[in-house]
Scaffold this motif. Structure first.
Motif, PDB file in Angstrom:
ATOM      1  N   TYR A   1       0.862  -1.184   0.000  1.00 24.02           N
ATOM      2  CA  TYR A   1       0.000   0.000   0.000  1.00 24.02           C
ATOM      3  C   TYR A   1       0.897   1.232   0.000  1.00 24.02           C
ATOM      4  CZ  TYR A   1      -3.884  -3.100   0.944  1.00 24.02           C
ATOM      5  OH  TYR A   1      -4.839  -4.082   0.839  1.00 24.02           O
ATOM      6  N   PHE A   2       0.621   2.151  -0.899  1.00 24.22           N
ATOM      7  CA  PHE A   2       1.510   3.299  -1.016  1.00 24.22           C
ATOM      8  C   PHE A   2       0.750   4.613  -1.071  1.00 24.22           C
ATOM      9  CE2 PHE A   2       0.647   1.793  -5.278  1.00 24.22           C
ATOM     10  CZ  PHE A   2       0.453   2.942  -6.027  1.00 24.22           C
ATOM     11  N   LYS A   3       1.497   5.677  -0.756  1.00 23.20           N
ATOM     12  CA  LYS A   3       0.921   7.022  -0.705  1.00 23.20           C
ATOM     13  C   LYS A   3       1.389   7.893  -1.855  1.00 23.20           C
ATOM     14  CE  LYS A   3       1.367   7.031   4.326  1.00 23.20           C
ATOM     15  NZ  LYS A   3       1.882   7.732   5.480  1.00 23.20           N
ATOM     16  N   GLU A   4       2.492   7.484  -2.473  1.00 22.86           N
ATOM     17  CA  GLU A   4       3.147   8.373  -3.436  1.00 22.86           C
ATOM     18  C   GLU A   4       4.021   7.533  -4.362  1.00 22.86           C
ATOM     19  OE1 GLU A   4       6.276  11.927  -2.608  1.00 22.86           O
ATOM     20  OE2 GLU A   4       4.794  11.566  -1.022  1.00 22.86           O
ATOM     21  N   ILE A   5       4.222   8.029  -5.581  1.00 24.03           N
ATOM     22  CA  ILE A   5       5.157   7.426  -6.531  1.00 24.03           C
ATOM     23  C   ILE A   5       6.121   8.520  -6.952  1.00 24.03           C
ATOM     24  CG2 ILE A   5       5.473   6.291  -8.773  1.00 24.03           C
ATOM     25  CD1 ILE A   5       2.596   5.292  -8.568  1.00 24.03           C
ATOM     26  N   GLY A   6       7.410   8.206  -6.951  1.00 25.38           N
ATOM     27  CA  GLY A   6       8.405   9.177  -7.361  1.00 25.38           C
ATOM     28  C   GLY A   6       9.408   8.584  -8.332  1.00 25.38           C
ATOM     29  N   PHE A   7      10.145   9.456  -8.980  1.00 24.58           N
ATOM     30  CA  PHE A   7      11.129   9.007  -9.955  1.00 24.58           C
ATOM     31  C   PHE A   7      12.536   9.493  -9.614  1.00 24.58           C
ATOM     32  CE2 PHE A   7       6.978   9.227 -12.077  1.00 24.58           C
ATOM     33  CZ  PHE A   7       6.850   7.894 -12.431  1.00 24.58           C
ATOM     34  N   GLU A   8      12.663  10.138  -8.463  1.00 29.12           N
ATOM     35  CA  GLU A   8      13.967  10.599  -7.962  1.00 29.12           C
ATOM     36  C   GLU A   8      14.298   9.828  -6.697  1.00 29.12           C
ATOM     37  OE1 GLU A   8      15.763  12.857  -9.638  1.00 29.12           O
ATOM     38  OE2 GLU A   8      14.150  13.015 -11.119  1.00 29.12           O
ATOM     39  N   THR A   9      15.575   9.581  -6.450  1.00 34.24           N
ATOM     40  CA  THR A   9      15.997   8.847  -5.261  1.00 34.24           C
ATOM     41  C   THR A   9      15.644   9.632  -4.002  1.00 34.24           C
ATOM     42  OG1 THR A   9      17.829   7.892  -6.501  1.00 34.24           O
ATOM     43  CG2 THR A   9      17.967   7.757  -4.099  1.00 34.24           C
ATOM     44  N   PRO A  10      14.890   9.008  -3.093  1.00 31.95           N
ATOM     45  CA  PRO A  10      14.555   9.686  -1.829  1.00 31.95           C
ATOM     46  C   PRO A  10      15.782   9.768  -0.909  1.00 31.95           C
ATOM     47  CG  PRO A  10      13.260   7.663  -2.143  1.00 31.95           C
ATOM     48  CD  PRO A  10      14.284   7.712  -3.213  1.00 31.95           C
ATOM     49  N   SER A  11      15.604  10.381   0.222  1.00 31.86           N
ATOM     50  CA  SER A  11      16.651  10.469   1.229  1.00 31.86           C
ATOM     51  C   SER A  11      17.053   9.063   1.684  1.00 31.86           C
ATOM     52  CB  SER A  11      16.137  11.270   2.424  1.00 31.86           C
ATOM     53  OG  SER A  11      17.043  11.194   3.489  1.00 31.86           O
ATOM     54  N   PHE A  12      18.335   8.821   1.843  1.00 34.90           N
ATOM     55  CA  PHE A  12      18.839   7.494   2.239  1.00 34.90           C
ATOM     56  C   PHE A  12      18.227   6.994   3.547  1.00 34.90           C
ATOM     57  CE2 PHE A  12      23.065   6.530  -0.078  1.00 34.90           C
ATOM     58  CZ  PHE A  12      22.491   6.828  -1.299  1.00 34.90           C
TER      59      PHE A  12
END
Length: 147
Positions: free
Chosen positions: A71-82
Protein backbone atom coordinates in the motif's frame (compact mmCIF):
# COMPACT_ATOMS: atom_id res chain seq x y z
CA UNK A 1 -8.89 -2.23 -9.80
CA UNK A 2 -6.08 -1.46 -12.24
CA UNK A 3 -2.59 -1.64 -10.76
CA UNK A 4 0.76 -3.30 -11.34
CA UNK A 5 2.47 -6.49 -10.26
CA UNK A 6 6.22 -6.35 -9.66
CA UNK A 7 8.68 -9.17 -9.22
CA UNK A 8 11.31 -9.03 -6.49
CA UNK A 9 14.17 -11.12 -5.21
CA UNK A 10 16.10 -11.17 -1.97
CA UNK A 11 19.40 -11.18 -3.91
CA UNK A 12 20.57 -7.87 -2.43
CA UNK A 13 18.57 -7.99 0.82
CA UNK A 14 19.90 -8.73 4.31
CA UNK A 15 19.33 -12.24 5.68
CA UNK A 16 15.95 -11.23 7.17
CA UNK A 17 14.75 -10.44 3.64
CA UNK A 18 13.32 -7.61 1.59
CA UNK A 19 9.92 -7.51 3.26
CA UNK A 20 11.28 -7.46 6.83
CA UNK A 21 13.79 -4.73 5.97
CA UNK A 22 10.98 -2.54 4.67
CA UNK A 23 8.56 -3.38 7.49
CA UNK A 24 11.16 -2.38 10.09
CA UNK A 25 11.36 1.14 8.66
CA UNK A 26 7.56 1.44 8.42
CA UNK A 27 7.39 0.60 12.16
CA UNK A 28 9.69 3.49 13.05
CA UNK A 29 8.84 6.11 10.41
CA UNK A 30 5.30 5.21 9.33
CA UNK A 31 6.48 4.72 5.74
CA UNK A 32 9.38 3.42 3.67
CA UNK A 33 10.39 3.93 0.06
CA UNK A 34 10.43 0.78 -2.09
CA UNK A 35 12.54 1.00 -5.24
CA UNK A 36 11.78 -0.71 -8.54
CA UNK A 37 14.90 -1.59 -10.53
CA UNK A 38 15.13 -1.18 -14.27
CA UNK A 39 12.71 0.65 -16.51
CA UNK A 40 10.50 3.12 -14.75
CA UNK A 41 6.75 2.82 -14.57
CA UNK A 42 5.19 5.22 -17.06
CA UNK A 43 3.85 8.46 -15.60
CA UNK A 44 0.40 7.76 -17.04
CA UNK A 45 0.19 4.35 -15.29
CA UNK A 46 1.58 5.89 -12.08
CA UNK A 47 -1.05 8.65 -12.19
CA UNK A 48 -3.82 6.14 -12.86
CA UNK A 49 -3.00 3.75 -10.00
CA UNK A 50 -2.37 6.48 -7.44
CA UNK A 51 -6.02 7.53 -8.00
CA UNK A 52 -7.30 4.18 -6.69
CA UNK A 53 -9.23 4.44 -3.43
CA UNK A 54 -6.49 2.50 -1.65
CA UNK A 55 -3.43 2.56 -3.95
CA UNK A 56 -1.45 -0.66 -3.87
CA UNK A 57 0.54 -2.95 -6.06
CA UNK A 58 1.23 -6.67 -5.95
CA UNK A 59 4.76 -7.78 -5.13
CA UNK A 60 5.68 -11.27 -6.38
CA UNK A 61 8.64 -13.06 -4.82
CA UNK A 62 10.55 -14.60 -7.74
CA UNK A 63 11.12 -18.30 -7.28
CA UNK A 64 8.91 -18.47 -4.18
CA UNK A 65 5.21 -18.55 -3.35
CA UNK A 66 5.09 -15.31 -1.34
CA UNK A 67 2.91 -12.45 -2.62
CA UNK A 68 2.39 -9.11 -0.89
CA UNK A 69 0.14 -6.10 -1.29
CA UNK A 70 2.23 -2.95 -0.97
CA UNK A 71 0.00 0.00 0.00
CA UNK A 72 1.51 3.30 -1.02
CA UNK A 73 0.92 7.02 -0.70
CA UNK A 74 3.15 8.37 -3.44
CA UNK A 75 5.16 7.43 -6.53
CA UNK A 76 8.40 9.18 -7.36
CA UNK A 77 11.13 9.01 -9.96
CA UNK A 78 13.97 10.60 -7.96
CA UNK A 79 16.00 8.85 -5.26
CA UNK A 80 14.55 9.69 -1.83
CA UNK A 81 16.65 10.47 1.23
CA UNK A 82 18.84 7.49 2.24
CA UNK A 83 17.23 7.45 5.70
CA UNK A 84 13.87 6.64 4.10
CA UNK A 85 14.79 3.24 2.63
CA UNK A 86 16.77 0.16 3.76
CA UNK A 87 20.55 0.50 3.96
CA UNK A 88 21.12 -2.38 1.54
CA UNK A 89 19.71 -0.09 -1.20
CA UNK A 90 22.31 2.61 -0.57
CA UNK A 91 25.02 1.29 -2.91
CA UNK A 92 22.54 0.34 -5.64
CA UNK A 93 20.00 3.17 -5.38
CA UNK A 94 20.96 4.50 -8.83
CA UNK A 95 19.48 1.30 -10.35
CA UNK A 96 16.00 2.16 -9.10
CA UNK A 97 13.98 4.24 -11.57
CA UNK A 98 10.60 4.22 -9.80
CA UNK A 99 10.03 4.68 -6.07
CA UNK A 100 6.90 3.91 -4.06
CA UNK A 101 6.27 5.44 -0.63
CA UNK A 102 4.90 2.38 1.19
CA UNK A 103 2.67 2.81 4.24
CA UNK A 104 1.64 -0.84 4.77
CA UNK A 105 2.63 -4.32 3.63
CA UNK A 106 0.13 -7.16 3.78
CA UNK A 107 0.53 -10.76 2.74
CA UNK A 108 -1.75 -11.42 -0.24
CA UNK A 109 -4.24 -14.26 -0.37
CA UNK A 110 -2.90 -17.53 -1.81
CA UNK A 111 -4.98 -17.34 -4.99
CA UNK A 112 -4.26 -13.66 -5.67
CA UNK A 113 -2.58 -14.28 -9.02
CA UNK A 114 -5.65 -16.14 -10.25
CA UNK A 115 -7.67 -12.98 -9.54
CA UNK A 116 -5.38 -10.81 -11.69
CA UNK A 117 -5.48 -10.44 -15.46
CA UNK A 118 -2.66 -8.90 -17.48
CA UNK A 119 -4.30 -6.00 -19.30
CA UNK A 120 -2.22 -6.26 -22.48
CA UNK A 121 -3.00 -9.95 -23.10
CA UNK A 122 -6.01 -10.81 -20.95
CA UNK A 123 -4.04 -13.76 -19.54
CA UNK A 124 -4.22 -14.69 -15.89
CA UNK A 125 -1.21 -13.33 -14.05
CA UNK A 126 -0.53 -16.83 -12.66
CA UNK A 127 0.07 -18.04 -16.24
CA UNK A 128 1.69 -14.94 -17.70
CA UNK A 129 4.30 -14.66 -14.95
CA UNK A 130 5.47 -18.24 -15.60
CA UNK A 131 6.05 -17.59 -19.29
CA UNK A 132 7.43 -14.07 -19.24
CA UNK A 133 10.64 -12.47 -18.06
CA UNK A 134 8.92 -9.11 -17.70
CA UNK A 135 9.84 -7.39 -14.40
CA UNK A 136 6.33 -5.96 -14.09
CA UNK A 137 2.81 -6.34 -15.43
CA UNK A 138 -0.08 -3.91 -15.66
CA UNK A 139 -2.98 -5.85 -14.19
CA UNK A 140 -6.66 -5.71 -13.41
CA UNK A 141 -7.39 -7.17 -9.98
CA UNK A 142 -10.89 -8.51 -9.35
CA UNK A 143 -10.99 -10.40 -6.06
CA UNK A 144 -13.60 -12.95 -5.13
CA UNK A 145 -14.42 -10.80 -2.10
CA UNK A 146 -13.39 -7.18 -1.92
CA UNK A 147 -11.57 -6.23 1.28
Amino acid sequence: MKTIALRFTDKFAPSAGTIKAHEDIIKTKGYVWYGKMGNRISKSIAEEIIKNESPRFLLIHSGAQDRYWMYFKEIGFETPSFEDFPTYYHTISDRFKTWFKISDIRKAEKNVMSNCRVISSGALLSNASRHSMSPYFIIEYTPDNME
